[in-house]
Design an enzyme around this catalytic site. Structure first.
Site, mmCIF file in Angstrom:
data_model
loop_
_atom_site.group_PDB
_atom_site.id
_atom_site.type_symbol
_atom_site.label_atom_id
_atom_site.label_comp_id
_atom_site.label_asym_id
_atom_site.label_seq_id
_atom_site.Cartn_x
_atom_site.Cartn_y
_atom_site.Cartn_z
ATOM 1 N N TYR A 128 -0.805 -8.835 13.150
ATOM 2 C CA TYR A 128 0.150 -8.520 12.082
ATOM 3 C C TYR A 128 0.955 -9.777 11.726
ATOM 4 O O TYR A 128 1.036 -10.166 10.559
ATOM 5 C CB TYR A 128 1.070 -7.376 12.511
ATOM 6 C CG TYR A 128 1.955 -6.911 11.376
ATOM 7 C CD1 TYR A 128 1.438 -6.108 10.363
ATOM 8 C CD2 TYR A 128 3.283 -7.306 11.297
ATOM 9 C CE1 TYR A 128 2.238 -5.702 9.295
ATOM 10 C CE2 TYR A 128 4.086 -6.896 10.231
ATOM 11 C CZ TYR A 128 3.547 -6.094 9.239
ATOM 12 O OH TYR A 128 4.330 -5.707 8.172
ATOM 13 N N SER B 89 6.379 -10.216 5.267
ATOM 14 C CA SER B 89 7.285 -9.625 6.257
ATOM 15 C C SER B 89 8.097 -10.724 6.926
ATOM 16 O O SER B 89 7.658 -11.881 6.982
ATOM 17 C CB SER B 89 6.455 -8.901 7.323
ATOM 18 O OG SER B 89 7.281 -8.441 8.361
HETATM 19 N N1 LIG Z 1 8.176 -0.712 6.864
HETATM 20 C C1 LIG Z 1 8.469 -1.881 7.419
HETATM 21 O O1 LIG Z 1 9.268 -1.954 8.388
HETATM 22 C C2 LIG Z 1 7.876 -3.142 6.862
HETATM 23 C C3 LIG Z 1 8.461 -4.367 7.226
HETATM 24 C C4 LIG Z 1 7.923 -5.542 6.720
HETATM 25 C C5 LIG Z 1 6.838 -5.503 5.875
HETATM 26 N N2 LIG Z 1 6.273 -4.318 5.531
HETATM 27 C C6 LIG Z 1 5.100 -4.334 4.664
HETATM 28 O O2 LIG Z 1 5.347 -3.533 3.528
HETATM 29 C C7 LIG Z 1 4.097 -3.076 2.996
HETATM 30 C C8 LIG Z 1 4.221 -1.578 2.683
HETATM 31 O O3 LIG Z 1 4.440 -0.890 3.894
HETATM 32 P P1 LIG Z 1 5.355 0.415 3.993
HETATM 33 O O4 LIG Z 1 6.463 0.105 4.904
HETATM 34 O O5 LIG Z 1 5.647 0.948 2.651
HETATM 35 O O6 LIG Z 1 4.340 1.363 4.802
HETATM 36 P P2 LIG Z 1 3.707 2.793 4.445
HETATM 37 O O7 LIG Z 1 4.770 3.735 4.036
HETATM 38 O O8 LIG Z 1 2.851 3.137 5.621
HETATM 39 O O9 LIG Z 1 2.779 2.478 3.168
HETATM 40 C C9 LIG Z 1 1.610 1.711 3.291
HETATM 41 C C10 LIG Z 1 0.789 1.853 2.037
HETATM 42 O O10 LIG Z 1 -0.408 1.049 2.173
HETATM 43 C C11 LIG Z 1 -1.533 1.865 1.853
HETATM 44 N N3 LIG Z 1 -2.716 1.427 2.599
HETATM 45 C C12 LIG Z 1 -2.839 1.299 3.939
HETATM 46 N N4 LIG Z 1 -4.093 0.931 4.253
HETATM 47 C C13 LIG Z 1 -4.781 0.831 3.073
HETATM 48 C C14 LIG Z 1 -6.114 0.497 2.738
HETATM 49 N N5 LIG Z 1 -7.034 0.212 3.683
HETATM 50 N N6 LIG Z 1 -6.477 0.486 1.429
HETATM 51 C C15 LIG Z 1 -5.573 0.795 0.466
HETATM 52 N N7 LIG Z 1 -4.295 1.110 0.722
HETATM 53 C C16 LIG Z 1 -3.903 1.133 2.014
HETATM 54 C C17 LIG Z 1 -1.108 3.285 2.232
HETATM 55 O O11 LIG Z 1 -1.806 4.243 1.451
HETATM 56 P P3 LIG Z 1 -3.047 5.139 1.935
HETATM 57 O O12 LIG Z 1 -2.817 5.503 3.371
HETATM 58 O O13 LIG Z 1 -3.003 6.289 0.979
HETATM 59 O O14 LIG Z 1 -4.245 4.271 1.721
HETATM 60 C C18 LIG Z 1 0.348 3.283 1.786
HETATM 61 O O15 LIG Z 1 0.435 3.566 0.408
HETATM 62 C C19 LIG Z 1 3.027 -3.428 4.035
HETATM 63 O O16 LIG Z 1 2.315 -4.558 3.620
HETATM 64 C C20 LIG Z 1 3.846 -3.743 5.289
HETATM 65 O O17 LIG Z 1 3.192 -4.669 6.118
HETATM 66 C C21 LIG Z 1 6.776 -3.130 6.003
#
Ligand SMILES: NC(=O)c1ccc[n+]([C@@H]2O[C@H](COP(=O)([O-])OP(=O)(O)OC[C@H]3O[C@@H](n4cnc5c(N)ncnc54)[C@H](OP(=O)(O)O)[C@@H]3O)[C@@H](O)[C@H]2O)c1
Length: 270
Positions: free
Chosen positions: A152, A139
């Site tokens: 985080y 991130s």
């Molecule tokens: N969205 C943003 O603004 C943003 C910005 C920078 C970085 N990121 C990073 O991008 C990545 C993906 O995030 P996203 O934005 O796509 O969020 P999201 O839509 O909430 O997706 C998160 C994914 O992680 C899975 N997950 C969460 N906890 C888990 C666990 N304990 N075991 C296995 N799977 C787990 C969730 O699936 P289940 O709930 O089905 O397990 C879901 O598929 C993350 O690493 C996040 O830190 C996001």
């Protein structure tokens, strides 16, 4: 069945599900990992039908030791593994000392422990085969600090450093295996709902789509880029974070309306 295999963690939503769709369209077979098996099965059926590939789903909570071991064993046993996307993650809000310790520990196990374990399981065989790639979804927060997001930012900073270290290891071994730290800024997904963070504190022009993030990552893989920061605004922020004096950076980070919004209340979903 000689298609290459891509394994994606956190594939049931957001950025991970977009990786799945785009890699399926490129002809990869997929191994999709997340806790919500119903979502994974639905996506698998859609992609198998649309792209004529094979999709395996694996329901696992990667913050739990035994479950991360099970996924690691599956990766280690897979000779076709060509790409691992370590994407599963979540955000939280609230001051570190006020937020539940259990949640902080869970975040460290997921963002650090699971990635360490899965990367170790995958990388040795990739190096031996002389091909493969690992994308670690970090991130922009890995370059900055933020009140209300201490763990985080710290775990994502670790992930940036970890990926940079892997790059040096691989270069020292003259391995063609590619590693990438993908560093998105605010991206439309379920992330902010899960974290219980208001989206309105972020100006609309700062939002990325998951499509933009994944396209930048895949282009970065083609160009073997170590750090991929999608969007010019975030490239600027990351560049500035390294160049301005620490005192000034901390002043901005403390004053940001989005960061201040994360200081109110705790997450309501465990
Ligand atoms: N969205 C943003 O603004 C943003 C910005 C920078 C970085 N990121 C990073 O991008 C990545 C993906 O995030 P996203 O934005 O796509 O969020 P999201 O839509 O909430 O997706 C998160 C994914 O992680 C899975 N997950 C969460 N906890 C888990 C666990 N304990 N075991 C296995 N799977 C787990 C969730 O699936 P289940 O709930 O089905 O397990 C879901 O598929 C993350 O690493 C996040 O830190 C996001």
């Amino acid at each position: 069945m000689n298609r290459p295999l891509a394994a994606i963690t956190g594939a049931s939503a957001g950025i991970g599900s977009v990786f799945a769709r785009k890699l399926a369209a490129q002809g990869y077979d997929l191994l999709l990992v997340a806790r919500r098996q119903d979502r994974l099965r639905e996506l698998a059926a859609e992609l198998e039908h649309a792209c004529q590939i094979h999709v395996e789903t694996c329901a696992a909570d990667l913050s739990v030791g035994g479950e991360m071991d099970r996924v690691a064993a599956r990766l280690a046993a897979e000779p076709r593994l060509d790409l691992l996307v370590n994407n599963a993650g979540f955000g939280a809000k609230g001051r570190f000392y006020e937020a539940p310790l259990d949640e902080q520990l869970r975040m460290h196990r997921l963002h650090i422990g699971a990635i360490l374990r899965l990367t170790h399981a995958a990388l040795g065989a990739m190096v031996a085969r002389g091909r493969g790639a690992i994308v670690n979804v970090a991130s922009v927060a890995g370059f900055t600090r933020s009140p209300g997001s201490v763990s985080y930012c710290a775990t994502k900073a670790w992930l940036n450093a970890f990926t940079e270290g892997l790059y040096l290891d691989l270069r020292s071994a003259r391995s063609p295996v590619v590693v990438q730290a993908l560093c998105p800024g605010f991206t439309h997904s379920e992330f902010h709902d899960v974290a219980g963070v208001e989206r309105s504190s972020v100006p609309p022009s700062f939002w990325l789509t998951a499509d933009q993030v994944v396209d930048a990552s895949l282009e970065g893989l083609r160009r073997k880029k170590l750090f991929v920061v999608p969007g010019w605004r975030y490239k600027l922020i990351v560049g500035l974070a390294y160049r301005i004096p620490q005192r000034l950076r901390l002043l901005f980070e403390g004053a940001s309306p989005h960061n201040r919004a994360k200081l109110t209340g705790q997450r309501d979903r465990a």
